[in-house]
Scaffold this motif. Structure first.
Motif, PDB file in Angstrom:
ATOM      1  N   GLY A  64       0.784  -1.237   0.000  1.00 13.78           N
ATOM      2  CA  GLY A  64       0.000   0.000   0.000  1.00 13.78           C
ATOM      3  C   GLY A  64       0.812   1.280   0.000  1.00 13.78           C
ATOM      4  O   GLY A  64       0.240   2.370  -0.012  1.00 13.78           O
TER       5      GLY A  64
ATOM      6  N   THR B 145       0.054   3.686  -2.848  1.00 12.60           N
ATOM      7  CA  THR B 145      -1.360   4.002  -3.044  1.00 12.60           C
ATOM      8  C   THR B 145      -1.588   5.401  -3.613  1.00 12.60           C
ATOM      9  O   THR B 145      -0.991   6.378  -3.155  1.00 12.60           O
TER      10      THR B 145
ATOM     11  N   LEU C 251      -9.084   3.780  -4.303  1.00 12.34           N
ATOM     12  CA  LEU C 251      -7.723   3.444  -3.903  1.00 12.34           C
ATOM     13  C   LEU C 251      -7.119   2.495  -4.926  1.00 12.34           C
ATOM     14  O   LEU C 251      -7.758   1.535  -5.335  1.00 12.34           O
ATOM     15  N   THR C 252      -5.899   2.773  -5.308  1.00 11.89           N
ATOM     16  CA  THR C 252      -5.249   1.982  -6.346  1.00 11.89           C
ATOM     17  C   THR C 252      -3.774   1.815  -5.996  1.00 11.89           C
ATOM     18  O   THR C 252      -3.124   2.765  -5.562  1.00 11.89           O
ATOM     19  N   ALA C 253      -3.278   0.613  -6.191  1.00  7.68           N
ATOM     20  CA  ALA C 253      -1.844   0.373  -6.015  1.00  7.68           C
ATOM     21  C   ALA C 253      -1.165   0.778  -7.327  1.00  7.68           C
ATOM     22  O   ALA C 253      -1.301   0.096  -8.341  1.00  7.68           O
TER      23      ALA C 253
ATOM     24  N   PRO D 267      -8.560  -2.953  -0.444  1.00 11.02           N
ATOM     25  CA  PRO D 267      -9.273  -1.973  -1.277  1.00 11.02           C
ATOM     26  C   PRO D 267      -8.527  -1.682  -2.581  1.00 11.02           C
ATOM     27  O   PRO D 267      -9.145  -1.564  -3.648  1.00 11.02           O
ATOM     28  N   GLN D 268      -7.196  -1.589  -2.479  1.00 10.80           N
ATOM     29  CA  GLN D 268      -6.381  -1.256  -3.654  1.00 10.80           C
ATOM     30  C   GLN D 268      -6.450  -2.345  -4.723  1.00 10.80           C
ATOM     31  O   GLN D 268      -6.280  -2.056  -5.910  1.00 10.80           O
ATOM     32  N   ILE D 269      -6.629  -3.585  -4.303  1.00  8.26           N
ATOM     33  CA  ILE D 269      -6.704  -4.703  -5.252  1.00  8.26           C
ATOM     34  C   ILE D 269      -8.136  -4.835  -5.784  1.00  8.26           C
ATOM     35  O   ILE D 269      -8.368  -5.062  -6.969  1.00  8.26           O
TER      36      ILE D 269
ATOM     37  N   SER E 264     -10.337  -2.624  -6.306  1.00  8.06           N
ATOM     38  CA  SER E 264     -10.746  -1.588  -7.255  1.00  8.06           C
ATOM     39  C   SER E 264     -10.235  -1.892  -8.664  1.00  8.06           C
ATOM     40  O   SER E 264     -10.690  -1.306  -9.633  1.00  8.06           O
ATOM     41  N   ARG E 265      -9.290  -2.798  -8.783  1.00  9.93           N
ATOM     42  CA  ARG E 265      -8.666  -3.075 -10.075  1.00  9.93           C
ATOM     43  C   ARG E 265      -8.913  -4.508 -10.554  1.00  9.93           C
ATOM     44  O   ARG E 265      -9.166  -4.738 -11.728  1.00  9.93           O
TER      45      ARG E 265
ATOM     46  N   LEU F 118      -5.235  -8.974   2.290  1.00  6.64           N
ATOM     47  CA  LEU F 118      -4.042  -9.273   1.506  1.00  6.64           C
ATOM     48  C   LEU F 118      -3.470 -10.640   1.807  1.00  6.64           C
ATOM     49  O   LEU F 118      -2.281 -10.796   2.053  1.00  6.64           O
TER      50      LEU F 118
END
Lengths: 161, 303
Positions: free
Chosen positions: A45, A48, A55-57, B119-121, B123-124, B207
């Protein structure tokens, strides 16, 4: 190939390769070094950003997929002299130790509070679950997000007066 | 005002040629299928790229040809057509967990989507990517088996529908041909009451690659169970549906079932391995336990 996207409110046009990651584009080409590389595999993260509201990696986004996107990095949130309430709260709560995870934590906190202005502690933990702090400073980071929620609520009510 | 940013010198080194003709970002499915037909297995399909960029970490430049499905809006729909739910292959985990339609009709799938990565994963990462990666630990896969999903595989000028259960052939293997793309996930709906439970076991909440997943979807007529979709992930070379365990439950009400016995029936029918995430023995015992937990949860939800 060329892409156009909006970073921190400013439209940018860049020459990219398909194997440039959004992370590299932001750090190397645009100098936005608040975006950190930790694991490079979407697990920590640190990289981010908020891309099209989510939220995007940024280490997992090939540059062409950022074409036409709207991106917010920590640099777009506040300035040194005019901190965003979330940033202020991180300072006041003593949430920052080494600092490496903090830009990602702050953006995760912002995304959460945008959707859920009064989160419970459990909701904060879920909202920050994609961000790892290896100083293990989670308690104060969570305090900071809760504090920011209160600050933003007060600000909101002020502006309605 | 548009600011032009020249590319930094050190990033230029490996660029050759005037442009990247081998990076395709078609705007519609028809074009994508044409490209896939032409390049066959010589092209990498990019969806949410949460697996692709990890698998090719620090070697991205070695990918010669890219077929990026990101701009194909027709693959991002969730809709009901003739009593079936159609989910586009590019629908993200985040879309799944937020969709009122999915939450209402396919609650176990929504719950699984909510447990994917972070959340970061979410969303994609996409449902189509989760399916095509075909990891035995893919979180959406057990629920898809419980709901008896089918997958639409398309190639230029042709399409076929494959049952989820037949699709997975081994760890990271499936029966998709090199000129095909997965375009849609199709799930039959029912008028009957459906209640389910989702359990993901892992070392952390976020994760984490699942040590074990269990999806239970029961269909009721009055209090009698008329369908029982019991499916697990990370306990065999592919996600598996335990038809025999489901059959043991048919015609009974929940109160007539011996949950502990059903847990043992699950345990007896899985074939896990020892790996970093858990031993065979651990997975067998946990499978029995979480089956009991899932049934208790369904009982509680039905009041």
């Amino acid at each position: 190939m060329q892409i156009t996207f909006t970073v921190n409110g400013e439209e940018r046009e860049l020459e990219v390769t398909p194997y440039t990651r959004l992370l590299d584009l932001l750090r190397e080409d645009l100098g936005l070094t608040g975006v950190k590389e930790g694991c490079g595999k979407g697990e920590c993260g640190a990289c981010t950003v908020i891309m099209n509201g989510e939220l995007t990696a940024s280490c997992l986004v090939p540059a062409p997929q950022a074409d036409q996107a709207e991106i917010l990095t920590v640099e777009g949130l506040g300035t040194r002299d005019d901190l965003h309430p979330i940033q202020e709260s991180f300072v006041e709560a003593g949430a920052v130790q080494c600092g490496y995870c903090i830009p990602g934590m702050i953006l995760a906190g912002k995304r959460l509070l945008d959707e859920n202005p009064q989160p419970t502690e459990k909701e904060v933990r879920y909202g920050l679950s994609g961000n790892i702090c290896r100083c293990t400073g989670y308690a104060k980071i969570i305090d900071a997000v809760m504090m920011a929620a209160d600050k933003l609520a007060v600000e909101g009510s002020d502006s309605n007066d | 005002m548009i600011r032009k940013s020249p590319m930094k010198q050190e990033n230029r080194q490996t660029i050759s040629g005037a442009d990247f003709e081998e990076y395709f970002q078609p705007q519609n499915l028809e074009k994508a299928l044409e490209i896939k037909a032409e390049y066959s297995d010589q092209i990498e399909v990019a969806a949410g790229t949460t697996d692709l960029l990890v698998a090719n970490y620090e070697q991205l430049h070695q990918i010669k040809n890219w077929l990026d499905l990101d701009k194909i809006d027709e693959l991002r729909k969730i809709e009901i057509l003739e009593n079936e739910l159609h989910i586009g292959a590019m629908v993200t985990h985040l879309q799944l967990m937020k969709s009122d339609l999915i939450k209402e009709k396919l609650a176990v799938l929504a719950a699984a989507a909510e447990d994917v990565g972070s959340p970061q994963i979410r969303s994609r990462g996409t449902i189509g990517g989760n399916i095509c990666t075909s990891s035995p630990a893919g979180d959406l896969l057990a629920p898809l088996l419980s709901y008896e999903a089918s997958f639409k595989l398309q190639k230029a000028g042709a399409e076929r529908i494959v049952r989820a259960e037949d699709f997975f052939t081994g760890p990271k293997r499936n029966l998709m041909e090199a000129d095909e793309l997965l375009t849609e996930i199709i799930i039959p709906l029912t008028e009957n009451e459906r209640e389910g439970a989702w359990v993901k076991v892992g070392r952390r909440k976020a994760l984490v690659i699942s040590t074990l997943t269990l999806s239970v979807v029961l269909e009721f007529e009055a209090d009698k169970i008329i369908e029982a979709g019991i499916a697990l992930g990370s306990v065999a070379p592919t996600p598996i549906r335990l038809w025999e365990v489901g059959e043991l439950m048919l015609g009974s009400s929940l109160t007539e079932l011996d949950y502990k016995q059903l847990g043992q029936e699950v345990k007896a029918r899985i074939n896990p391995i020892d790996d970093l995430r858990g031993t065979r023995e651990y997975r067998e015992d946990v499978a029995a336990d979480v089956m009991v937990r899932a049934l208790n949860e369904i009982e509680r939800k039905r009041g």
